[in-house]
Design an enzyme around this catalytic site. Structure first.
Site, PDB file in Angstrom:
ATOM      1  CG  HIS A 160      -1.941  -1.119   1.142  1.00  0.00           C
ATOM      2  ND1 HIS A 160      -2.597  -1.615   2.237  1.00  0.00           N
ATOM      3  CD2 HIS A 160      -2.370  -1.867   0.095  1.00  0.00           C
ATOM      4  CE1 HIS A 160      -3.386  -2.606   1.865  1.00  0.00           C
ATOM      5  NE2 HIS A 160      -3.259  -2.790   0.578  1.00  0.00           N
TER       6      HIS A 160
ATOM      7  NE  ARG B 287      -3.131  -9.550  21.629  1.00  0.00           N
ATOM      8  CZ  ARG B 287      -2.049  -8.820  21.796  1.00  0.00           C
ATOM      9  NH1 ARG B 287      -1.910  -7.692  21.154  1.00  0.00           N
ATOM     10  NH2 ARG B 287      -1.114  -9.214  22.629  1.00  0.00           N
TER      11      ARG B 287
END
Ligand SMILES: [Zn+2]
Length: 270
Positions: A113, A238
């Site tokens: 990106h 996570r």
């Protein structure tokens, strides 16, 4: 799960895909993570067509960049650099625009990106070092200060109140419109960059995904490369990811401690 992941990674060339989650322990929040502030990313067309949007964007981006240069790589970045130095990791494709992988010592890094350390002119195509443009901004806007507690965004942006006084930088050569080399919403990942990232992933005999929930399309397109070749995918994150069902193993946990454990297991201490 960690042991299964280590067994799968051992003895294979490892390609890595990272996202915002690996930089959160450096103090850069993951806006897709739980409890993260909602925000609207800059859309390329808005940036191009609205001077007010450019003013707001550049003011926030400048403050964000000034804060960004004071953050440091964490154990997750260091673990990946250690794996690369040991010849186990062949390269990293990252969705992050920070340079924490490079500063930790990783060499083969592709920023899918874009990254915030260079700025390009949308009119003549010249590229400049961000530091040079930052100095220009501060010359034009000598009142600008970096608040100690500005809230950093993953794209290096900062939410601030628009100041009509803020004067945006222009291309030093042609006076044209400048934009940091970060891929905005509504903007395509440059084909050359995507091809380089695809090469990174294709070089792996296993793909290690760290700190991304894989909701961004470019991440999915890269993992399709691995899936088509039946290359196993190991996910460390996570929270759930979009590729959990298609991964060989998923380790629930923070990237700093998990990647450190992986590097400790795979890299001989001498
Ligand atoms: Zn120019």
């Amino acid at each position: 799960m960690l042991d299964t992941a280590i067994d799968l990674l051992r003895g294979r060339r490892i390609a890595v895909l990272t996202g915002a989650g690996i930089s959160t322990d450096s103090g850069i929040p993951d806006y897709r993570g739980e409890g993260a502030p909602r925000r609207t990313p800059m859309v390329f067309d808005t940036f191009r067509s609205s001077e007010d949007a450019r003013r707001r964007y550049w003011a926030g981006s400048h403050l964000g960049w000034r804060r960004f240069v004071s953050v440091h790589p964490n154990d997750g970045h260091r673990a990946l650099a250690r794996l690369e130095q040991a010849g186990l990791v062949t390269g990293i494709a990252t969705q992050n625009v920070d340079d924490l992988h490079e500063r930790a010592g990783s060499r083969e890094v592709v920023h899918v990106h874009g990254q915030m350390h260079t700025v390009s002119c949308l009119d003549c195509g010249r590229t400049y070092d961000r530091q040079r443009i930052a100095e220009d901004i501060e010359r034009r806007n000598p009142w600008i200060v970096v608040p100690e507690q500005v809230r950093l965004q993953p794209d290096g942006d900062v939410e601030i109140d628009a100041s009509q006084r803020f004067e945006v930088p222009v291309c030093p050569v042609c006076g044209g419109m400048l934009k940091p080399d970060v891929v905005f919403f509504g903007e395509l990942v440059p084909p050359k960059v995507f091809a380089a990232a695809r090469d990174v992933i294709a070089a792996g005999e296993v793909v290690l995904v760290a700190g991304t929930s894989l909701v961004v399309n470019s991440g999915t397109r890269l993992l399709e490369v691995a899936r088509r070749e039946d290359v196993p995918i190991v996910i460390v994150n996570r929270g759930e990811t979009k590729w959990d069902a298609r991964s060989a193993v998923r380790v629930e946990g923070g990237t700093s401690e998990t990647l450190t454990a992986i590097a400790d297991a795979l890299v001989a201490p001498f």
